[in-house]
Design a protein around this motif. Structure first.
Motif, short mmCIF file in Angstrom:
data_model
loop_
_atom_site.label_atom_id
_atom_site.label_comp_id
_atom_site.label_asym_id
_atom_site.label_seq_id
_atom_site.Cartn_x
_atom_site.Cartn_y
_atom_site.Cartn_z
N ASP A 147 0.83 -1.20 0.00
CA ASP A 147 0.00 0.00 0.00
C ASP A 147 0.87 1.25 0.00
O ASP A 147 2.08 1.19 0.13
CB ASP A 147 -0.89 0.04 1.24
N ARG A 148 0.22 2.40 -0.13
CA ARG A 148 0.91 3.69 -0.07
C ARG A 148 0.20 4.59 0.93
O ARG A 148 -1.01 4.53 1.09
CB ARG A 148 0.90 4.35 -1.44
N LEU A 149 0.99 5.41 1.60
CA LEU A 149 0.47 6.46 2.46
C LEU A 149 0.79 7.79 1.80
O LEU A 149 1.91 7.99 1.34
CB LEU A 149 1.13 6.41 3.84
N PHE A 150 -0.16 8.69 1.76
CA PHE A 150 0.01 9.97 1.08
C PHE A 150 -0.01 11.12 2.08
O PHE A 150 -0.57 11.01 3.16
CB PHE A 150 -1.09 10.17 0.04
N GLY A 151 0.64 12.23 1.70
CA GLY A 151 0.65 13.42 2.53
C GLY A 151 1.54 13.33 3.76
O GLY A 151 1.28 13.95 4.77
N MET A 152 2.61 12.56 3.66
CA MET A 152 3.52 12.36 4.78
C MET A 152 4.68 13.35 4.70
O MET A 152 5.11 13.73 3.62
CB MET A 152 4.08 10.94 4.74
N ALA A 153 5.21 13.73 5.87
CA ALA A 153 6.39 14.58 5.91
C ALA A 153 7.63 13.73 5.65
O ALA A 153 7.69 12.58 6.04
CB ALA A 153 6.52 15.25 7.27
N CYS A 154 8.59 14.30 4.94
CA CYS A 154 9.87 13.63 4.67
C CYS A 154 10.96 14.69 4.74
O CYS A 154 10.68 15.88 4.69
CB CYS A 154 9.85 12.97 3.30
N ALA A 155 12.19 14.26 4.81
CA ALA A 155 13.31 15.20 4.79
C ALA A 155 13.33 15.98 3.48
O ALA A 155 13.84 17.10 3.43
CB ALA A 155 14.62 14.46 4.99
N CYS A 156 12.75 15.41 2.41
CA CYS A 156 12.75 16.08 1.10
C CYS A 156 11.54 16.98 0.88
O CYS A 156 11.48 17.69 -0.12
CB CYS A 156 12.85 15.05 -0.02
N GLY A 157 10.57 16.99 1.78
CA GLY A 157 9.39 17.84 1.62
C GLY A 157 8.29 17.49 2.59
O GLY A 157 8.41 16.56 3.38
N VAL A 158 7.17 18.22 2.51
CA VAL A 158 6.11 18.05 3.51
C VAL A 158 4.93 17.19 3.10
O VAL A 158 4.21 16.70 3.94
CB VAL A 158 5.57 19.42 3.99
N SER A 159 4.68 16.98 1.85
CA SER A 159 3.52 16.20 1.45
C SER A 159 3.94 15.16 0.42
O SER A 159 3.76 15.34 -0.78
CB SER A 159 2.43 17.11 0.89
N ARG A 160 4.50 14.07 0.91
CA ARG A 160 5.08 13.05 0.03
C ARG A 160 4.36 11.72 0.16
O ARG A 160 3.86 11.39 1.24
CB ARG A 160 6.56 12.83 0.39
N PRO A 161 4.31 10.93 -0.92
CA PRO A 161 3.78 9.57 -0.82
C PRO A 161 4.87 8.62 -0.35
O PRO A 161 6.04 8.76 -0.71
CB PRO A 161 3.36 9.25 -2.26
N PHE A 162 4.50 7.68 0.50
CA PHE A 162 5.42 6.64 0.99
C PHE A 162 4.86 5.27 0.64
O PHE A 162 3.67 5.01 0.84
CB PHE A 162 5.56 6.72 2.51
N ALA A 163 5.71 4.39 0.11
CA ALA A 163 5.35 3.00 -0.12
C ALA A 163 5.56 2.23 1.17
O ALA A 163 6.55 2.44 1.87
CB ALA A 163 6.21 2.41 -1.23
N VAL A 164 4.62 1.34 1.50
CA VAL A 164 4.75 0.48 2.66
C VAL A 164 5.35 -0.84 2.18
O VAL A 164 4.78 -1.51 1.33
CB VAL A 164 3.39 0.23 3.33
N THR A 165 6.52 -1.21 2.71
CA THR A 165 7.14 -2.50 2.39
C THR A 165 7.02 -3.40 3.62
O THR A 165 6.42 -3.01 4.62
CB THR A 165 8.62 -2.34 2.00
#
Length: 88
Positions: free
Chosen positions: A10-28
């Protein structure tokens, strides 16, 4: 918790990352991986929830709640134990 439980693939959207504030993350199986920069955040699956809140790395970030009960900052990887509310 603001978002539903997510499973590997699955993917989570709108997450904070070191590269920006609204990023998608893949769940592994053992990590979240930012789709934009490839940064990995190791955690114990499944993702039990996600919440917004302050962290040592900045005022506005997101935290994933892993199966162990720890909250992990998606921006810096800092772990913390959730605070229990006296409201209930």
């Amino acid at each position: 918790m603001q978002r539903m439980t997510r499973n590997p693939g699955d993917r989570l959207f709108g997450m904070a990352c070191a590269c920006g504030v609204s990023r998608p993350f893949a769940v592994t199986a053992d990590a979240l991986v930012c789709d934009d920069c490839g940064r990995r955040i190791n955690f114990v699956t499944p993702v039990m929830g996600v919440e917004d809140g302050p962290c040592e790395c900045g005022a506005a970030t997101t935290f994933v709640l892993e199966a162990t009960g720890d909250l992990i900052c998606t921006r810096c990887g800092h772990r913390r134990v959730p605070e229990l509310s006296d409201a209930g």
